[in-house]
Write an enzyme that holds these catalytic residues in place. Structure first.
Site, mmCIF file in Angstrom:
data_model
loop_
_atom_site.group_PDB
_atom_site.id
_atom_site.type_symbol
_atom_site.label_atom_id
_atom_site.label_comp_id
_atom_site.label_asym_id
_atom_site.label_seq_id
_atom_site.Cartn_x
_atom_site.Cartn_y
_atom_site.Cartn_z
ATOM 1 N N GLN A 91 -19.311 -56.857 -63.648
ATOM 2 C CA GLN A 91 -18.890 -58.037 -62.895
ATOM 3 C C GLN A 91 -17.570 -58.571 -63.456
ATOM 4 O O GLN A 91 -17.418 -58.749 -64.668
ATOM 5 C CB GLN A 91 -19.996 -59.112 -62.954
ATOM 6 C CG GLN A 91 -19.740 -60.340 -62.094
ATOM 7 C CD GLN A 91 -19.742 -60.058 -60.597
ATOM 8 O OE1 GLN A 91 -20.389 -59.133 -60.121
ATOM 9 N NE2 GLN A 91 -18.998 -60.846 -59.843
ATOM 10 N N LYS A 148 -27.035 -60.158 -56.064
ATOM 11 C CA LYS A 148 -26.976 -58.703 -55.918
ATOM 12 C C LYS A 148 -28.298 -58.076 -56.356
ATOM 13 O O LYS A 148 -28.878 -57.262 -55.643
ATOM 14 C CB LYS A 148 -25.819 -58.120 -56.755
ATOM 15 C CG LYS A 148 -24.437 -58.450 -56.191
ATOM 16 C CD LYS A 148 -23.302 -58.094 -57.149
ATOM 17 C CE LYS A 148 -21.956 -58.537 -56.594
ATOM 18 N NZ LYS A 148 -20.821 -58.302 -57.500
ATOM 19 N N ASP A 205 -18.140 -49.906 -57.073
ATOM 20 C CA ASP A 205 -17.174 -50.948 -56.701
ATOM 21 C C ASP A 205 -15.899 -50.340 -56.119
ATOM 22 O O ASP A 205 -15.114 -51.031 -55.471
ATOM 23 C CB ASP A 205 -16.779 -51.760 -57.948
ATOM 24 C CG ASP A 205 -17.521 -53.081 -58.064
ATOM 25 O OD1 ASP A 205 -17.825 -53.684 -57.027
ATOM 26 O OD2 ASP A 205 -17.778 -53.507 -59.210
HETATM 27 N N1 GUN Z 1 -15.899 -60.222 -58.889
HETATM 28 C C1 GUN Z 1 -15.635 -60.710 -57.653
HETATM 29 N N2 GUN Z 1 -15.925 -59.784 -56.704
HETATM 30 C C2 GUN Z 1 -16.368 -58.697 -57.367
HETATM 31 C C3 GUN Z 1 -16.825 -57.408 -56.926
HETATM 32 O O1 GUN Z 1 -16.861 -57.077 -55.732
HETATM 33 N N3 GUN Z 1 -17.202 -56.554 -57.913
HETATM 34 C C4 GUN Z 1 -17.156 -56.887 -59.230
HETATM 35 N N4 GUN Z 1 -17.546 -55.966 -60.108
HETATM 36 N N5 GUN Z 1 -16.743 -58.067 -59.662
HETATM 37 C C5 GUN Z 1 -16.355 -58.966 -58.727
#
Ligand code: GUN
Length: 294
Positions: free
Chosen positions: A98, A54, A121
């Site tokens: 995350q 990311k 998110d």
């Molecule tokens: N863990 C797995 N997918 C995601 C996501 O799209 N966002 C976040 N913050 N954690 C994740």
């Protein structure tokens, strides 16, 4: 059966990034650089890889990002305090924590503390609620990316039966809602299957489109589907391999077994994964625009 259409998230995300350049330029003229704060707690190897992917993209597009790497033993109150600081920091238009978090931390408390205006998110209850009434602010990145793939390849869900396997707040629940909304390209009849569904195969066998988001390698095979359906594989599973990395990534759908039975399918890797990151960039740009122009 003729060759299936491979739904390449890699290709679609390249188009998305092209379209975002103009928006980044416009913000830059207003002296605004979209910024994302990433909070990573602990040493989960998969989370570390995702976060690195990311932040690499953010840097590639000269966007601002900083990762707050925290010890897995961090106290909940300390984490909430950091999030409040990030909420008040104007350099950040988006905040991403995350998931998963260590067991001693209540994920809901953490998500609820993120400002809904910075919740790129789309996990905050306010944003989840807005989506569920068909008035989304931030749409969770993976489901939003899936809708973009379908739109790009002109797969219209109107009148189709979509079967979602999985009901997580990250993918299964929001994609079930999005596909059922009365919007262009959606308007599907949707069934959500989960661990409490006695006979998942009974549903996948009658689906026009299957979204599988379980985290079980090769869960879906050709005995479970109707010929000619579309498969969206959200799984990214690490399995041992004797390559130099020691592992490879495979999906929740058995691609080799399915590819000659379906009309279209997302590969793993190169399917849904790249779209999740592209949508995070898009949501962060949207957050910056909302901050400036509204
Ligand atoms: N863990 C797995 N997918 C995601 C996501 O799209 N966002 C976040 N913050 N954690 C994740």
């Amino acid at each position: 059966m003729k060759e299936p259409l491979i739904l390449s998230g890699k290709d679609v995300s390249a188009h998305v990034y092209d379209s975002l350049l103009e928006r980044i330029k416009k913000l830059s003229k207003k002296k605004c650089t979209p910024g994302l704060a990433v909070v990573l707690v602990g040493e989960n190897p998969a989370s570390q890889v995702y976060v690195r992917s990311k932040t690499r993209i953010f840097k590639k597009f000269n966007l601002f990002t900083k990762t707050y790497q925290l010890e897995s033993s961090i106290k909940s109150e300390e984490l909430l305090l950091l999030i409040e600081k990030l909420n008040n920091n104007p350099l950040y238009h988006g905040i991403l924590v995350q998931l998963p978090l260590p067991k001693h931390i209540n994920s809901s408390d953490v998500i609820n503390t993120i400002s809904p205006k910075k919740d790129v998110d789309g996990f905050h209850p306010e944003n989840a609620g807005l989506l569920s009434i068909g008035k989304p602010r931030f749409i969770p990145c993976t489901p939003k990316g899936i809708m973009k793939i379908l739109e790009f390849y002109r797969i219209n869900l109107d009148g189709k039966h979509v079967v979602v396997v999985g009901r997580s707040n990250i993918v299964g629940r929001p994609i079930s809602i999005l596909t059922s909304l009365k919007t262009k390209g959606a308007n599907a009849t949707v069934t959500t299957c989960h661990s409490g569904t006695p006979n998942i195969k009974g549903f996948t066998l009658i689906a026009d489109v299957i979204v599988v988001a379980l985290g079980v390698p090769n869960f879906l095979d050709s005995s479970m589907i109707k010929k000619g359906c579309t498969i969206i594989d959200v799984g990214i599973n690490r399995v041992n391999s004797n390559n130099e990395k020691g592992y490879k990534l495979i999906g929740d759908a058995n691609f080799e077994d399915l590819k000659n039975e379906v009309s279209s399918i997302t590969p793993v890797p190169g399917g849904v994964g790249p779209m999740t990151i592209a949508m995070l960039v898009e949501n962060t740009i949207e957050a910056a625009e909302n901050n400036l122009f509204i």
